[in-house]
Motif scaffolding. Sequence first.
Motif, PDB file in Angstrom:
ATOM      1  N   ALA B 225      28.050  40.858  33.518  1.00 42.18           N
ATOM      2  CA  ALA B 225      27.703  42.188  32.990  1.00 42.18           C
ATOM      3  C   ALA B 225      27.406  43.151  34.144  1.00 42.18           C
ATOM      4  O   ALA B 225      27.863  44.298  34.143  1.00 42.18           O
ATOM      5  N   HIS B 226      26.662  42.667  35.135  1.00 42.82           N
ATOM      6  CA  HIS B 226      26.348  43.528  36.280  1.00 42.82           C
ATOM      7  C   HIS B 226      27.606  43.891  37.051  1.00 42.82           C
ATOM      8  O   HIS B 226      27.808  45.042  37.422  1.00 42.82           O
ATOM      9  N   ALA B 227      28.458  42.901  37.262  1.00 36.21           N
ATOM     10  CA  ALA B 227      29.668  43.150  38.041  1.00 36.21           C
ATOM     11  C   ALA B 227      30.544  44.195  37.345  1.00 36.21           C
ATOM     12  O   ALA B 227      31.104  45.087  37.979  1.00 36.21           O
ATOM     13  N   ILE B 228      30.615  44.110  36.037  1.00 35.51           N
ATOM     14  CA  ILE B 228      31.565  44.938  35.295  1.00 35.51           C
ATOM     15  C   ILE B 228      30.923  46.252  34.841  1.00 35.51           C
ATOM     16  O   ILE B 228      31.591  47.170  34.376  1.00 35.51           O
ATOM     17  N   GLY B 229      29.588  46.338  34.973  1.00 36.99           N
ATOM     18  CA  GLY B 229      28.880  47.547  34.563  1.00 36.99           C
ATOM     19  C   GLY B 229      28.646  47.622  33.068  1.00 36.99           C
ATOM     20  O   GLY B 229      28.744  48.688  32.460  1.00 36.99           O
ATOM     21  N   GLY B 230      28.344  46.486  32.466  1.00 36.07           N
ATOM     22  CA  GLY B 230      28.121  46.470  31.021  1.00 36.07           C
ATOM     23  C   GLY B 230      26.719  46.012  30.654  1.00 36.07           C
ATOM     24  O   GLY B 230      25.899  45.712  31.516  1.00 36.07           O
ATOM     25  N   ALA B 231      26.466  45.975  29.351  1.00 34.54           N
ATOM     26  CA  ALA B 231      25.187  45.503  28.826  1.00 34.54           C
ATOM     27  C   ALA B 231      25.334  44.031  28.438  1.00 34.54           C
ATOM     28  O   ALA B 231      26.440  43.546  28.247  1.00 34.54           O
ATOM     29  N   VAL B 232      24.203  43.335  28.327  1.00 30.23           N
ATOM     30  CA  VAL B 232      24.263  41.949  27.872  1.00 30.23           C
ATOM     31  C   VAL B 232      23.882  41.866  26.395  1.00 30.23           C
ATOM     32  O   VAL B 232      23.079  42.642  25.893  1.00 30.23           O
ATOM     33  N   GLY B 233      24.517  40.912  25.719  1.00 30.53           N
ATOM     34  CA  GLY B 233      24.219  40.666  24.314  1.00 30.53           C
ATOM     35  C   GLY B 233      24.051  39.181  24.090  1.00 30.53           C
ATOM     36  O   GLY B 233      24.286  38.376  25.001  1.00 30.53           O
ATOM     37  N   ALA B 234      23.634  38.809  22.888  1.00 32.03           N
ATOM     38  CA  ALA B 234      23.355  37.401  22.624  1.00 32.03           C
ATOM     39  C   ALA B 234      23.564  37.076  21.149  1.00 32.03           C
ATOM     40  O   ALA B 234      23.476  37.958  20.290  1.00 32.03           O
ATOM     41  N   TYR B 248      18.384  41.887  22.322  1.00 29.10           N
ATOM     42  CA  TYR B 248      19.772  41.696  22.755  1.00 29.10           C
ATOM     43  C   TYR B 248      20.637  41.085  21.670  1.00 29.10           C
ATOM     44  O   TYR B 248      21.830  40.899  21.846  1.00 29.10           O
ATOM     45  N   GLN B 249      20.028  40.730  20.549  1.00 24.29           N
ATOM     46  CA  GLN B 249      20.797  40.043  19.506  1.00 24.29           C
ATOM     47  C   GLN B 249      21.822  40.969  18.868  1.00 24.29           C
ATOM     48  O   GLN B 249      21.519  42.050  18.405  1.00 24.29           O
ATOM     49  N   VAL B 250      23.062  40.462  18.832  1.00 18.84           N
ATOM     50  CA  VAL B 250      24.141  41.195  18.182  1.00 18.84           C
ATOM     51  C   VAL B 250      24.405  40.524  16.846  1.00 18.84           C
ATOM     52  O   VAL B 250      24.451  39.302  16.756  1.00 18.84           O
ATOM     53  N   GLY B 251      24.547  41.310  15.800  1.00 21.67           N
ATOM     54  CA  GLY B 251      24.905  40.719  14.517  1.00 21.67           C
ATOM     55  C   GLY B 251      24.235  41.403  13.358  1.00 21.67           C
ATOM     56  O   GLY B 251      23.607  42.453  13.513  1.00 21.67           O
ATOM     57  N   ARG B 255      21.697  43.888  16.535  1.00 27.14           N
ATOM     58  CA  ARG B 255      22.320  45.207  16.638  1.00 27.14           C
ATOM     59  C   ARG B 255      23.772  45.140  16.218  1.00 27.14           C
ATOM     60  O   ARG B 255      24.464  44.175  16.479  1.00 27.14           O
ATOM     61  N   VAL B 256      24.202  46.200  15.581  1.00 22.33           N
ATOM     62  CA  VAL B 256      25.614  46.341  15.257  1.00 22.33           C
ATOM     63  C   VAL B 256      26.201  47.230  16.340  1.00 22.33           C
ATOM     64  O   VAL B 256      25.709  48.322  16.587  1.00 22.33           O
ATOM     65  N   VAL B 257      27.196  46.728  17.031  1.00 21.42           N
ATOM     66  CA  VAL B 257      27.706  47.440  18.200  1.00 21.42           C
ATOM     67  C   VAL B 257      29.203  47.685  18.052  1.00 21.42           C
ATOM     68  O   VAL B 257      29.895  46.942  17.357  1.00 21.42           O
ATOM     69  N   SER B 258      29.702  48.736  18.683  1.00 20.61           N
ATOM     70  CA  SER B 258      31.154  48.930  18.706  1.00 20.61           C
ATOM     71  C   SER B 258      31.597  49.444  20.060  1.00 20.61           C
ATOM     72  O   SER B 258      32.036  50.579  20.198  1.00 20.61           O
ATOM     73  N   PRO B 259      31.458  48.605  21.082  1.00 23.71           N
ATOM     74  CA  PRO B 259      31.865  49.024  22.425  1.00 23.71           C
ATOM     75  C   PRO B 259      33.387  49.030  22.557  1.00 23.71           C
ATOM     76  O   PRO B 259      34.092  48.520  21.686  1.00 23.71           O
ATOM     77  N   ASN B 260      33.856  49.561  23.667  1.00 23.19           N
ATOM     78  CA  ASN B 260      35.287  49.492  23.959  1.00 23.19           C
ATOM     79  C   ASN B 260      35.698  48.040  24.237  1.00 23.19           C
ATOM     80  O   ASN B 260      36.763  47.608  23.827  1.00 23.19           O
ATOM     81  N   LEU B 274      29.883  38.031  13.771  1.00 26.73           N
ATOM     82  CA  LEU B 274      31.083  38.859  13.680  1.00 26.73           C
ATOM     83  C   LEU B 274      30.752  40.204  13.039  1.00 26.73           C
ATOM     84  O   LEU B 274      31.286  41.244  13.427  1.00 26.73           O
ATOM     85  N   ALA B 275      29.855  40.165  12.064  1.00 31.12           N
ATOM     86  CA  ALA B 275      29.494  41.397  11.361  1.00 31.12           C
ATOM     87  C   ALA B 275      28.967  42.443  12.330  1.00 31.12           C
ATOM     88  O   ALA B 275      29.151  43.635  12.102  1.00 31.12           O
ATOM     89  N   GLY B 276      28.343  42.002  13.403  1.00 31.38           N
ATOM     90  CA  GLY B 276      27.733  42.964  14.314  1.00 31.38           C
ATOM     91  C   GLY B 276      28.642  43.467  15.408  1.00 31.38           C
ATOM     92  O   GLY B 276      28.282  44.400  16.127  1.00 31.38           O
TER      93      GLY B 276
END
Lengths: 285, 323
Positions: B225-234, B248-251, B255-260, B274-276
């Motif tokens: 995540a640091h190398a690529i400049g992103g956030a971490v999720g779990a 950090y929980q996704v789902g 959190r419901v997320v829609s990153p690129n 998957l829902a998140g």
Amino acid sequence: MIARRLAPPVHGISNAVSAARANPLEVPVNSVVCVTHVPDTESRIKVSGRGIDEAGLKFIVSPYDEYALEAAIRLKEAKGGDVTVVTFGPDRAAHALRECLARGATKAIHVKGDVATADSLGVAKVLAAAIKGIPHDIVLFGKQGVGGDNALVGPMVAELLGYPQINVVTHLEVGEGTLKAHRELEGSEEVIEAPMPAVITAQKGLNEPRYSSLKGIMAAKKVAVDTKSVADLGLSEADIFNQRVVYVSLELPAEKSGGRKIDGADPAAAAREILKYIREEAKAL
Amino acid sequence: MPGVLVFCEVSEGRLKKASREALSIGRKLAEKAGGDLAAFVAGSGAAGVAAECGKYGAKKLYAGAHGSLDNYTTEAYATVLQQVVKDSSPSILLFGGTSNGRDLAPRLAARLNVGVASDVDRLEWNDGKLRARRPVYSGKAFATVDVTGAPAIATCRPNAFPAEESAGGAAEIVNVTAQGESRARVIETKISEAGEVSLAEADIIVSGGRGLKEGSNFSLIRDLAHAIGGAVGASRAIVDAGWVDHQYQVGQTGRVVSPNLYIAAGVSGAIQHLAGMSSSKHIVAINKDAEAPIFRIADLAVVGDLFQILPALTEEVKKAKAH
Ligand SMILES: Cc1cc2nc3c(=O)[nH]c(=O)nc-3n(C[C@H](O)[C@H](O)[C@H](O)COP(=O)(O)OP(=O)(O)OC[C@H]3O[C@@H](n4cnc5c(N)ncnc54)[C@H](O)[C@@H]3O)c2cc1C
Ligand SMILES: Nc1ncnc2c1ncn2[C@@H]1O[C@H](COP(=O)(O)O)[C@@H](O)[C@H]1O
């Protein structure tokens, strides 16, 4: 409107039966918890008309509402007072109330109605009207009802009742006449103090909800659920249903047409392939 | 003239990304609905973003430049914004989907007796009404709703509307004199993890699950995540195991997320996970089990050992960035 006890009860005598076991030095705290009955998070959703097909779906107490309920039950255990659970929903929503009673809620109100056609403010108006008739110091919600995923009703009820609100709470301490809560933000947390009565919306992390015990289930059977209609609360149905936010359609997302599979047996080659995808297709570097 | 009003937030002298996104879609709506785009900003630095608001198409900036509004509190902000709504009578009021936007929108809506569509990912002006699409059941379905009433309110899902500059000059500053008080007072602010990119707004998320075997191995996720400049999720499994904080929980219950770009390693892809994240634009999954459900929605499915592939990928990313 609010039956708040201003002075500590003398000799630990409290008006609430359930307060008997609580610490006699504590001021009892009456809580109202609003709970919603939603499809199990495992459910696959099928569309029927402008809503979901409920046939065969298992319904549960919305997960965030469980944290709100647990917080209220712990307050009751520590300080005495009542925990009243309120739901606005169809007949099946009574199961949510039974589950909450089995875990330790002491009273339950079921406002019956086709909640699927009410917008969030309509739901909030119904709940606010029901809450006005119940003695309370703190009103608890889930931060959002899973499924509808609106995250609107708690703050709306706070406004309708004229109370301060603390949203997305991960920690709660109730004192005499005031409460302190931690509110979760992006990358930070606020510690907020507010006078009671106040509205709290619960986030995961607030506590670890208990399961219902057999003893609890038996005890819950003795509690009569107070059933009301929207009209009983003095509200006009025309202001609650099919108002303000109206469903036009419900659709399932387009199926993903399965992606590309690569073998990662050679990690270096796989890493290069992933990087290529990231750069050329996701355009992310 | 009634048009579109956007509640904007400032961080370190700049508009927050969520505010820039809301202004961008607000400008498009104003073209259809008629009227101008206006921004509301509170706090002593409010006037400082007039040029930036203008760049995103705002003609006016309602500036509640009071020190008492430097820190967000629900009731004071609701009182001041209510006054701005009264003065400008917009037909549409938009909020970015930040913690504060999502706290304020319902409070104000109840006060104005109008509806809110929350967390929307599409907005259009249709036949005199605000039509919104919103993911429901954490993205397992999409609801289209009409918001009637004036103003029609929506909160915008982060990353759903691209922030697009237009060629506008600085917004005209309108001083807002209204002030308000809040009974709920902030007595302390704790910064959780300084320097971490916020999950909801992140363009790239690298997420880990139980396939990491032990909490200390989450460093493999952090490093990438640091190398690529992103956030971490779990996944929830490793949040419940106490390896990472629940924020950090996704789902479905995270959190419901829609990153690129969403990269999942050692995550099986349970329906609640998957829902998140299924609305992410590009999904890369690394899993040693070729039948893992996460592969059903992955654009690039990598069947292999995360302990070998993640470090190799982090190296490749670092090399690519060095060029
Ligand atoms: C009410 C409710 C709400 C929930 N909400 C959420 C939610 O919001 N978010 C969420 O994530 N879950 C949620 N869950 C939990 C969900 O059902 C799953 O249990 C969870 O997502 C599983 O997490 P996981 O994928 O990390 O673990 P597992 O399912 O155990 O998967 C681990 C994966 O790692 C792979 N693996 C193992 N070793 C390696 C290796 N060396 N290299 C590569 N791959 C490897 C395995 O093949 C496996 O696929 C919820 C559950 C319930 C009941
Ligand atoms: N029909 C309802 N009956 C009782 N409480 C509800 C109802 N709908 C929502 N709530 C409460 O409001 C919270 C937020 O819901 P929502 O705004 O719909 O996401 C839920 O977690 C519940 O605590």
